[in-house]
Motif scaffolding. Structure first.
Motif, PDB file in Angstrom:
ATOM      1  N   ARG A  72      45.207   5.583 -23.334  1.00 36.04           N
ATOM      2  CA  ARG A  72      45.783   4.905 -22.166  1.00 36.04           C
ATOM      3  C   ARG A  72      46.268   3.490 -22.483  1.00 36.04           C
ATOM      4  N   ILE A  73      46.390   3.175 -23.780  1.00 36.71           N
ATOM      5  CA  ILE A  73      46.878   1.865 -24.196  1.00 36.71           C
ATOM      6  C   ILE A  73      48.019   2.077 -25.178  1.00 36.71           C
ATOM      7  N   PRO A  74      49.193   1.460 -24.945  1.00 33.43           N
ATOM      8  CA  PRO A  74      50.313   1.644 -25.879  1.00 33.43           C
ATOM      9  C   PRO A  74      49.931   1.178 -27.287  1.00 33.43           C
ATOM     10  N   LYS A  75      50.280   1.979 -28.262  1.00 35.65           N
ATOM     11  CA  LYS A  75      49.956   1.653 -29.647  1.00 35.65           C
ATOM     12  C   LYS A  75      50.930   0.614 -30.202  1.00 35.65           C
ATOM     13  N   CYS A  76      50.426  -0.231 -31.088  1.00 35.74           N
ATOM     14  CA  CYS A  76      51.274  -1.195 -31.786  1.00 35.74           C
ATOM     15  C   CYS A  76      51.892  -0.508 -32.992  1.00 35.74           C
ATOM     16  N   ARG A  77      53.214  -0.513 -33.070  1.00 36.36           N
ATOM     17  CA  ARG A  77      53.920   0.149 -34.174  1.00 36.36           C
ATOM     18  C   ARG A  77      54.278  -0.795 -35.309  1.00 36.36           C
ATOM     19  N   ASP A  78      54.628  -2.038 -34.967  1.00 38.47           N
ATOM     20  CA  ASP A  78      55.192  -2.915 -35.988  1.00 38.47           C
ATOM     21  C   ASP A  78      55.168  -4.350 -35.471  1.00 38.47           C
ATOM     22  N   SER A  79      55.283  -5.286 -36.397  1.00 37.93           N
ATOM     23  CA  SER A  79      55.490  -6.688 -36.049  1.00 37.93           C
ATOM     24  C   SER A  79      56.427  -7.289 -37.095  1.00 37.93           C
ATOM     25  N   PHE A  80      57.182  -8.286 -36.705  1.00 40.61           N
ATOM     26  CA  PHE A  80      58.169  -8.859 -37.616  1.00 40.61           C
ATOM     27  C   PHE A  80      58.533 -10.263 -37.160  1.00 40.61           C
ATOM     28  N   SER A  81      59.289 -10.955 -37.976  1.00 46.01           N
ATOM     29  CA  SER A  81      59.834 -12.259 -37.602  1.00 46.01           C
ATOM     30  C   SER A  81      61.279 -12.334 -38.078  1.00 46.01           C
ATOM     31  N   ILE A  82      62.123 -12.994 -37.321  1.00 52.16           N
ATOM     32  CA  ILE A  82      63.523 -13.180 -37.686  1.00 52.16           C
ATOM     33  C   ILE A  82      63.890 -14.631 -37.414  1.00 52.16           C
ATOM     34  N   ASP A  83      64.799 -15.150 -38.219  1.00 49.63           N
ATOM     35  CA  ASP A  83      65.247 -16.529 -38.057  1.00 49.63           C
ATOM     36  C   ASP A  83      66.744 -16.512 -37.776  1.00 49.63           C
ATOM     37  N   ASP A  84      67.069 -16.566 -36.472  1.00 50.50           N
ATOM     38  CA  ASP A  84      68.462 -16.541 -36.044  1.00 50.50           C
ATOM     39  C   ASP A  84      68.732 -17.821 -35.245  1.00 50.50           C
ATOM     40  N   ARG A  85      68.740 -18.958 -35.995  1.00 48.43           N
ATOM     41  CA  ARG A  85      68.814 -20.292 -35.402  1.00 48.43           C
ATOM     42  C   ARG A  85      67.541 -20.628 -34.633  1.00 48.43           C
ATOM     43  N   ILE A  86      66.895 -19.591 -34.074  1.00 53.42           N
ATOM     44  CA  ILE A  86      65.587 -19.732 -33.444  1.00 53.42           C
ATOM     45  C   ILE A  86      64.648 -18.779 -34.173  1.00 53.42           C
ATOM     46  N   LEU A  87      63.454 -19.248 -34.463  1.00 49.30           N
ATOM     47  CA  LEU A  87      62.471 -18.402 -35.127  1.00 49.30           C
ATOM     48  C   LEU A  87      61.802 -17.504 -34.088  1.00 49.30           C
ATOM     49  N   TRP A  88      62.068 -16.202 -34.201  1.00 47.26           N
ATOM     50  CA  TRP A  88      61.513 -15.228 -33.266  1.00 47.26           C
ATOM     51  C   TRP A  88      60.401 -14.438 -33.957  1.00 47.26           C
ATOM     52  N   PHE A  89      59.308 -14.243 -33.232  1.00 45.67           N
ATOM     53  CA  PHE A  89      58.246 -13.338 -33.677  1.00 45.67           C
ATOM     54  C   PHE A  89      58.292 -12.107 -32.775  1.00 45.67           C
ATOM     55  N   GLY A  90      58.279 -10.925 -33.400  1.00 46.35           N
ATOM     56  CA  GLY A  90      58.412  -9.683 -32.632  1.00 46.35           C
ATOM     57  C   GLY A  90      57.190  -8.789 -32.746  1.00 46.35           C
ATOM     58  N   LEU A  91      56.897  -8.089 -31.667  1.00 46.90           N
ATOM     59  CA  LEU A  91      55.807  -7.115 -31.608  1.00 46.90           C
ATOM     60  C   LEU A  91      56.365  -5.833 -31.001  1.00 46.90           C
ATOM     61  N   VAL A  92      56.184  -4.694 -31.682  1.00 43.28           N
ATOM     62  CA  VAL A  92      56.759  -3.422 -31.243  1.00 43.28           C
ATOM     63  C   VAL A  92      55.631  -2.495 -30.797  1.00 43.28           C
TER      64      VAL A  92
END
Length: 440
Positions: A72-92
């Motif tokens: 009953r809890i969504p599973k974490c698939r991936d995490s990443f970071s991208i630098d597109d003028r702004i540093l973004w941290f991602g959670l999938v």
């Protein structure tokens, strides 16, 4: 600037923005490397409005979700970071098709007593599993927007951005998180315990029942004033008031305790009437504390057929004639000992193979349940379990009634029975069990 159609990390194509806040965005996206499956991508922009505490919470959510494996809890698939003028941290995360309870409220839905109770039981079961881990996992932000009613009509707990995975330590400080109206007073003081999640659940139930956010309801001595807006049995209203008691010591201390108290309540819940099939030989005895079902195995259960009638007739003949004959043979010594031993063995075989002498007993009380097959009142197959650990009761593809039970940490067990039942009897028995357990 992120926009629909953009692909992040060479893998996740953004489809629709689902939400945004200070330096945060949540998107529905397509995983291009996994047969174009839908996923949820949560993004944190670091360096603008977010601070180190935000990044720590984001990383904690990723770490804990990777460790969890809960249906009953969504599973974490991936995490990443991208630098597109702004540093973004991602959670999938997995995408759960459905609608949040907040959206349903906004659409004008008012939840019934039975619906609220079912939601409470499902969320409490999730919390029981999370709080039972070592160390305990605390959600710290339970509210209608973080509860999703899936298309399978089951409730899912989402958004672990405020999660805490350790008990409070004396003198330690933690980031204060939560949503006003759903957050208990001790959490605002930086202290969160299992009872804090229970308070948030109680405030959520009040919102579902009244249609008004608990933050907008009046308070008296820190207690939410809501009972005058709904009509509920006193036992259920008292139970919700105990969930939301401002004094932590006066609340339920664990999800397990709250579940037991809810099951013991005297609230009457309405379920669709269940019609007993005509001419059934199944015995069903039901009370508030117990449910007992006796299923005789008999060829009539699946329709009269010649082999079944022959077997039943031979068994009956054995009881009527062969048993007295054996005693006569033994008494007068007509046959040799080897001969009558064979006859006696054949008789016993016929009797035990005869469906006339087989019964399946299914018994429930508020503590445990038993599924047992007996021949001549001797148990030949016995399965037991804890009633509160029952996850679902359904009819499987093989036509058996299947009870799925077991603690989340140790795995699930299947308890199956009912091959002797007709389709109508199976539907009836299934509905009776579900309604007694208050399952959908």
């Amino acid at each position: 600037m992120l926009s629909a159609g953009q692909t992040l990390y060479d893998r996740y194509q953004l489809q629709e923005k689902l939400g945004h806040g200070a330096g945060r965005q949540t998107w529905l996206a397509m995983d291009l490397t996994a047969q174009s499956q839908s996923v949820i991508v949560k993004l944190l922009a670091f360096g603008e409005q977010s601070q180190w505490d935000d990044l720590k919470l984001f990383e904690r959510e990723s770490q804990i979700l990777r460790q969890l494996d809960h249906p009953r809890i969504p599973k974490c698939r991936d995490s990443f970071s991208i630098d597109d003028r702004i540093l973004w941290f991602g959670l999938v995360q997995d995408y759960i098709p459905g609608t949040s309870l907040k959206q349903l409220i906004q659409e004008g839905k008012r939840f019934s007593e039975a619906e609220v109770r079912q939601i409470a039981l499902e969320v409490l079961t999730i919390l029981r599993d999370l709080h039972g881990l070592n160390p305990a996992v605390l959600h710290r932000d339970i509210k209608p927007s973080n509860l999703v009613l899936g298309t399978d009509q089951q409730v899912y707990l989402v958004d672990f951005g405020a999660v805490q995975d350790r008990a409070n330590v004396e003198g330690a400080t933690f980031t204060i998180v939560g949503t006003y109206g759903y957050t208990p007073i001790e959490q605002f003081g930086g202290r969160a315990v299992p009872g804090s999640d229970l308070y948030a659940l109680g405030a959520t139930l009040i919102h579902l029942l009244t249609g008004v956010s608990p933050a907008d309801l009046p308070q008296r001595q820190l207690r939410i004033q809501w009972r005058d807006r709904v009509t509920l049995p006193p036992a259920l209203a008292d139970w919700i008031d105990q969930l939301t008691h401002p004094d932590l010591e006066q609340r339920f201390q664990t999800a397990h305790e709250a579940i037991d108290a809810l099951n013991r309540s005297e609230t009457v819940f309405s379920f669709p009437p269940v019609e007993r099939p005509k001419n059934t030989r199944v015995q069903l005895m039901r009370s508030k504390k117990r449910l007992e079902i006796v299923i005789p195995k008999h060829p009539e259960e699946k329709g009269l057929n010649l082999p079944g009638l022959i077997k039943l007739g031979v068994a009956s003949l054995g009881l009527t004639f062969i048993v007295p004959m054996i005693f006569l043979i033994l008494f007068f010594g007509v046959l040799s000992s080897a001969t009558w031993i064979l006859i006696l063995g054949a008789l016993i075989f016929l009797l035990f193979m005869s469906p006339t002498f087989q019964r399946t007993y299914v018994k429930f009380d508020r503590r445990e349940f038993v599924v047992e097959t007996q021949r001549f009142k001797t148990a030949s197959n016995r399965m037991t379990g804890i009633t509160r650990d029952i996850r679902e009761v359904r009819r499987d593809s093989n036509g058996l009634i299947t009870i799925t039970s077991g603690p989340y940490r140790t795995g699930y067990r299947l308890h199956q029975f009912g091959e002797e039942l007709t389709d109508f009897e199976q539907a009836w028995v299934l509905k009776e069990i579900r309604s007694w357990l208050k399952l959908k």
